[in-house]
Design an enzyme around this catalytic site. Sequence first.
Site, mmCIF file in Angstrom:
data_model
loop_
_atom_site.group_PDB
_atom_site.id
_atom_site.type_symbol
_atom_site.label_atom_id
_atom_site.label_comp_id
_atom_site.label_asym_id
_atom_site.label_seq_id
_atom_site.Cartn_x
_atom_site.Cartn_y
_atom_site.Cartn_z
ATOM 1 C CD1 TRP A 322 13.827 -72.312 40.087
ATOM 2 C CD2 TRP A 322 14.516 -73.509 41.842
ATOM 3 N NE1 TRP A 322 14.842 -71.614 40.699
ATOM 4 C CE2 TRP A 322 15.280 -72.321 41.780
ATOM 5 C CE3 TRP A 322 14.770 -74.409 42.865
ATOM 6 C CZ2 TRP A 322 16.289 -72.026 42.698
ATOM 7 C CZ3 TRP A 322 15.773 -74.125 43.782
ATOM 8 C CH2 TRP A 322 16.515 -72.940 43.696
ATOM 9 C CG HIS A 323 14.473 -77.926 43.935
ATOM 10 N ND1 HIS A 323 13.259 -77.307 44.169
ATOM 11 C CD2 HIS A 323 15.262 -77.610 44.991
ATOM 12 C CE1 HIS A 323 13.319 -76.644 45.310
ATOM 13 N NE2 HIS A 323 14.522 -76.809 45.834
ATOM 14 N N GLY A 324 15.391 -79.300 39.528
ATOM 15 C CA GLY A 324 16.132 -80.147 38.606
ATOM 16 C C GLY A 324 15.280 -80.637 37.453
#
Length: 480
Positions: A322-324
């Site tokens: 989700w963060h990257g």
Amino acid sequence: MLFSSPIFLFLFLPLVLGVYFLAPRPWKNAILLLASLFFYAWGEKFYVLVMVGSILGNYLLGLGIEASKQRRAGRVLLALAVVLNLALLISCKYANFLADNLNVVLTSFDVPSVRLKPVHLPIGISFFTFEALAYLIDIRRGQTTAARNPINFGLFMTFFPHLIAGPVVRYRDLATAIESRSASRAQVASGIRRFILGLAKKMLLANTFAQTAEALFRLPPAELAASAAWLGLLCYTLQIYFDFSGYSDMAIGLGRLFGFELNENFAYPYTARSVTEFWRRWHMSLSSWFRDYLYVPLGGNRHGAGRTYLNLMLVFMFCGLWHGASWNFLAWGMFHGLFLVLERLGGGKLLGILPRSLQHGLTLVVMMVGWVFFEAKSLAHAGGFLSAMIGLQHGEYVWHDYWGQELALAMIVGLVACCPVWPSIQDRWQRLQGQVKVRWRPALAALGEMVSLVGLSCLFLASMLQLAAGTNNPFIYYRF
């Protein structure tokens, strides 16, 4: 448009506040919706159409799910909604990552690679996609009702304080305020205080730490001595906390100016004494989202130890992604998931036997090692940086090459501000007022307000001086 930019502070926000408070009550939501769309379009231009499409699609899907939630059609509609929202997120955020890794496989079999131009990542898409999913799932579960007014739903999706980098909000928490709210003087005053504190965190602390952290993480790890690597990591550890918690403080403060109470997002996470406790304190709105909409549906801890450990690893694998879209973020998520599993396997009990200071220190080391994967540009870079931290690189740059008075002052203030010192002082002050004679209490209260006003004024002035000097780095979480 950054919260810490002159155009936001001295043009956009005053204009929006002025028009909002002068407008009749029935127009207020429409004004905020238009202002929020303009805020988004300022940085994204025509990609605001992606946002508008998401609003219209999820508004209609919400109505459809509620109308048929007792029938099989409701389940089908929810599945369709999840697929469409995730397809939008994946196509914008993960298409190039998937194509690059597919090409590695194709090349090994002498198959022509897939050509894909870089796909633009709309700012905040991870946040508003998760908010839309929570809204639709809550309707299906009967935990909220679908919005009937498209303007109200659009405001929930686009409200500019939380639009770009959270907190991740849920419709059921804001529905009442969206329908009817008023901003009292006390709430507005509280919002201004909270915004200034967040601005100071960003401009005076996060940006100061960023200068050293970015300089050291940009260097080849082979050029770093262990002391320089640890200084860079310590600066990044403080930078990301004050950067993101500062943004959250500003978002919460801005929400209060318009009568909204956004959820708290941080609770002094660096005081945690276990990885489990850290995740109860860090980015709480995202942690609770993954718990309620992924961990629990996967079975949570209801199907035995083995399934629980698998669920934890899956949740943090997705949390990392989700963060990257990179292997670094996947490694970061799996790293945290592994330590959560180890704590459940008995590591938590062993940790609890140790002195509290040692529990705290070990947890901090784990968090900091995890941040290496979060900030490094590749797994190779992360590995090199970690080897520098344990003295395997023998680089020429040492810690005092990057040390200075400004960093030293920020370090002292930052380390203190990571702990709940200010709430403790406030609590002691309240108790003192309750212990003195009644006739002295108004004077003490006035003294406290005066000290607070002077302190906030100094913080705002110092932040403006930093802004004038050009130290206005984008927020870290804008890229997610």
